[in-house]
Design an enzyme around this catalytic site. Structure first.
Site, mmCIF file in Angstrom:
data_model
loop_
_atom_site.group_PDB
_atom_site.id
_atom_site.type_symbol
_atom_site.label_atom_id
_atom_site.label_comp_id
_atom_site.label_asym_id
_atom_site.label_seq_id
_atom_site.Cartn_x
_atom_site.Cartn_y
_atom_site.Cartn_z
ATOM 1 N N GLY A 176 6.181 -5.143 5.017
ATOM 2 C CA GLY A 176 6.134 -4.850 3.586
ATOM 3 C C GLY A 176 4.725 -4.663 3.057
ATOM 4 O O GLY A 176 4.522 -4.552 1.849
ATOM 5 N N LYS A 177 3.731 -4.619 3.932
ATOM 6 C CA LYS A 177 2.348 -4.434 3.477
ATOM 7 C C LYS A 177 2.096 -2.978 3.100
ATOM 8 O O LYS A 177 1.162 -2.669 2.365
ATOM 9 C CB LYS A 177 1.377 -4.873 4.578
ATOM 10 N N VAL A 178 2.892 -2.091 3.662
ATOM 11 C CA VAL A 178 2.888 -0.684 3.287
ATOM 12 C C VAL A 178 4.296 -0.381 2.777
ATOM 13 O O VAL A 178 5.288 -0.826 3.377
ATOM 14 C CB VAL A 178 2.535 0.219 4.492
ATOM 15 N N ALA A 225 2.992 -1.984 9.787
ATOM 16 C CA ALA A 225 2.778 -2.698 8.519
ATOM 17 C C ALA A 225 3.942 -2.491 7.558
ATOM 18 O O ALA A 225 4.104 -3.247 6.588
ATOM 19 C CB ALA A 225 1.463 -2.251 7.873
ATOM 20 N N LEU A 279 0.838 -1.202 0.000
ATOM 21 C CA LEU A 279 0.000 0.000 0.000
ATOM 22 C C LEU A 279 0.872 1.251 0.000
ATOM 23 O O LEU A 279 1.910 1.309 0.659
ATOM 24 C CB LEU A 279 -0.923 -0.005 1.223
#
Lengths: 320, 320, 320, 320
Positions: free
Chosen positions: D281-283, D277, D253
């Site tokens: 690595g989700k952001v 996050a 994201l």
């Protein structure tokens, strides 16, 4: 007491039949979050006890007498593991009400507060108190005050005087008096106890003045070679006073444990992340910090039970 | 378990040297707030155990494996005091990662998350996990899945199959398999475990379908003469599923214990006051309710330690 | 202001382009939870304004100057819609630091507090303050104090004197002085301001004594035919003082709005459900109550913007 | 959007008569804490709108229909500023109940839940709902389902079909259908809507399968050159699903706004600090993050009112 980078402490908590509180607490060191912090709080308190130069402060705010913690405080004070207390006027008031024989009792938060009021019952979430507790307090205080030195005094001195006239061995004020543990209370005005003294002062020379607690605090704590440790139960003035005085005098805390349900995100001192006191210099750079988000009524008894066990073990080893 | 009006239970908590967890918990009944509720939670769980007709559900959501609770769950399951589990896909995923030998480890919340990311370390507040845990999970799952029946199945059936292939005695999934305790997980899609099954399903006949958990749940729980009890650890789908199914089938819970840090004031189900489930009929009018605002990592081990002690005492008395 | 049983108010909130804050707030009455309570808070404050006999108290605790609320307070005070303020020593200290030209500035909570300390930057979650603010405060206070009457005085009187020497129109203390709004601060000892006065008092006759605020409070508020209203921002001593004095004097509040992020479940006064003050008689049986769980920095500006609009509309109607 | 070290942004918030919501929000950038974050949330949402490649997700969990937010969602969806929704089954259920003419209404949290149950009124803190809402839901759903394709489908496809049969322009499901905005709901099983479909499926070929939402999600979002933005309202599965899918597919994201009252300290996903996050690595490393602790019913309408204003201004400028 955060894990060193690379330490990768992997052990996990376990439980078993017949555990002691000591066993349980040792196991908590393998948990995460509040569990782990329960173990850390105990470890830091033990270090405070083992440091012969450490002045150990305990601050408390909130409905802790209503929450049944009175004996727990008394056990901690009488164990010798506390050097000074910081309390709200409300905690002192509730301690005196119970010393006067009127006890908090278990109620409910699903009640009609207007009906309670008609029955002269006061509510603190799901704990109740009879209104007559305040009448008992008033009678007892107004009876004792003429026996005090009729002069201006600090809350600390006033509370020490007060301890002389309490019979209840389970009173926090009495236990502090017996153990020569000063109680600082710079917000005493904001309580029924402070109000009763004000009433009496209107026609007498006995006065209390919170500003005098500053000098008393410095006399008590400004000593060469001392280190400082603090257990914070809830927030408010009792939490803020010691770090504030540390800052004012260029000192800093070396050990600090906080147990609170308040939140940090809005910046208020009661819920602040304790680590942020390092930016202010109120906690030393190498100061040990434990920040636990928990209701005091659950975590404090576990902490004190561990302190009692630790002192007993130390005593037995010392005898060998 | 609120005090009857007029009962005026006045005893206060006390502590002493060498206390057991059982002693401590008994004393908590004299505290207020979370302390008192710790004692109430244990009392209600004991009543669930003593009720021969009670189906005992345990739901869990949140970072409880990261929080070191894995062995605590396993002890509770292997004690026989649980009849069914409701879990998030994340808890199942973390259980499998630890079964694969990659453990959560203690970190810090005062870190640079971008640096952590560069080191392939994932953060859950102050607990860390190596990225390789997910690779281990993927390898292991893709190796096991061909051994499963190649058909559509409910999460409950899928998780029971999965239990056959786990060697780790400290795995929750394995413990449930060994003890014949079903695990319901209607939100399994929202997890790495759900995703791995989806990957496999793209080229195979094995599928999971959450809707099938509804039928499985009714088959399991719709039996004449049963009562229902539930321990809720955190909120989310695992919390909501059982009461929702109760409502759908005209049943209601008779015992309910909630341990959460969430708040009720914004109306969300995770933090709701458990008493409000009585308005919905999800909890029976006379249902026993304990609503405790506490971090699960602190309260759950105390609860389970008490359950183990209680079962041992029951066993010893039964032998006499 | 809870819905009458049976009223079944069904309208729902809506929004549109180009809304004013007034429009938004009117719409909030169709929301639930904190949204609805935003509308209720405004409605109760309007009723306080419309009640010609109402003494309107505003209490504030927490990092509200750090949180940028200084001008919002000043607008409210200068609007005439406040009769008395209850503040912490910290809020007064921060107001004086900003009056001295040192401003809080926006920082981050993801920082190394030891590095900040080395740079003489103090942190309050994600707001920063330069250490030199305290030096500026000390210089300024020690320069002003010799101009004061050299006698013992209440915090209220002291703060009124202090207002004479502040030039900054955006100072809360100055605005209160200009508008003849007393500031009560029974916990002033616990602040850098209280400490600076103590320092000066060591060699001078000027003293402050918190106990004297009790008499000043009664002189100010004990008047025939008065009603009492209160807006509570955060908890602590400022929150507790007015209800405590109401109880001590047999009075009660008729309007009460609370905005806080604290929780009620552990019984502490800062997070208590405001309705429970009815059991104590601190709020009258028919008293209007709004209990809003929200960060003050979000809700308070919305409330004050509505007050300004309401006063303007009232003024315009009065002219017709 | 935290201040650069050294930027020392000092401006403070101010308010004035007749403010618009836009003015107020601009002023919030001078506040601290939740106030400042209100302004940041709006700024990030504007950047999402200005980024022509950004896929804008909105997730929602909690009692938001009960909280009166239905029209606010509909305005946001119909404005074109949302590309996909992630919802709980409960939100969908409540939307359908209101579409069926049974509205949530304002109640009280100080009530007897057993009495409410006897009156067939369900409570969500201080909002009520008539039991008949569920009967209306059942009748309507069982009437519509035969018109659907009788086959297995994803929740996304099912909800799109459902939108065809709703007349209420203020329905979220209808607005999404009209605007071609997919709704993902991988936890649909855990809701009355999911249960009603399961009932129908027992004797028909129409089934829903949450696992199919994974493929639908990838088909929808895996496109070259896209960036990803997300507004998170509350926690739960809707919060977790998008970041989880990002991780599974190696995406991240670029913009993320969270509005929640949950806490981070116990590690659960619903209250996690959004910055964490980035470790997963989700952001993305440079992703813009706003983490706001606030009741959604207060902050969300302010955010959407700003979005509507921004779009109108953009439209007017485009015409010039």
């Amino acid at each position: 007491m955060e894990a060193e980078k690379g330490s990768r402490q992997e052990k996990r908590m376990d439980i078993s039949e017949g555990m002691s509180v000591e066993d349980l607490t040792r196991q908590f060191s393998g948990a995460g979050y509040a569990g782990k912090r329960m173990a850390e709080a105990v470890e830091i308190y033990k270090k405070m006890i083992d440091d012969p130069n450490c002045i150990k402060f305990v601050s408390a705010a909130g409905a802790l007498i209503a929450g049944g913690m009175r004996n727990v405080f008394v056990k901690l004070i009488r164990s010798g593991a506390v050097d000074a207390m910081l309390l709200t006027g409300a905690i002192l008031t509730h301690d005196l009400i119970e010393a006067g024989g009127v006890k908090h009792f278990q109620g409910s938060n699903k009640v009609d507060d207007i009906e309670l009021n008609k029955k002269d019952v006061f509510r603190m979430y799901d704990v109740f108190l009879d209104k007559k507790g305040f009448a008992v307090l008033e009678d007892r205080i107004q009876e004792i005050l003429p026996k005090f030195p009729q002069e201006e005094m600090s809350p600390r001195k006033f509370l020490s005087e007060l301890g002389k006239y309490i019979d209840d061995e389970n009173s926090i004020i009495k236990a502090c008096y017996d153990m020569n543990v000063p109680i600082f209370c710079s917000s005493i005005t904001d309580s029924m106890l402070g109000f009763q003294v004000w009433m009496y002062s209107q026609r007498n020379e006995l006065k209390i003045n919170s500003q005098l607690d500053i000098g008393d605090f410095f006399d008590f704590s400004w000593k060469d070679g001392k280190t400082f440790g603090m257990l914070i139960l809830g927030g408010g003035v009792p939490k803020h006073f010691v770090p504030g005085m540390m800052q004012a005098s260029g000192n800093s805390l070396d050990y600090i444990i906080q147990i609170t349900m308040d939140r940090p995100e809005h910046g208020g001192v009661s819920g602040m992340q304790i680590i942020e006191a390092k930016s202010w210099g109120k906690v030393s750079h190498r100061g040990l910090v434990c920040d636990m988000r928990c209701d005091v009524t659950l975590a404090f008894p576990i902490l004190v039970a561990n302190v009692l066990d630790y002192l007993k073990n130390k005593g037995q080893e010392a005898k060998k």
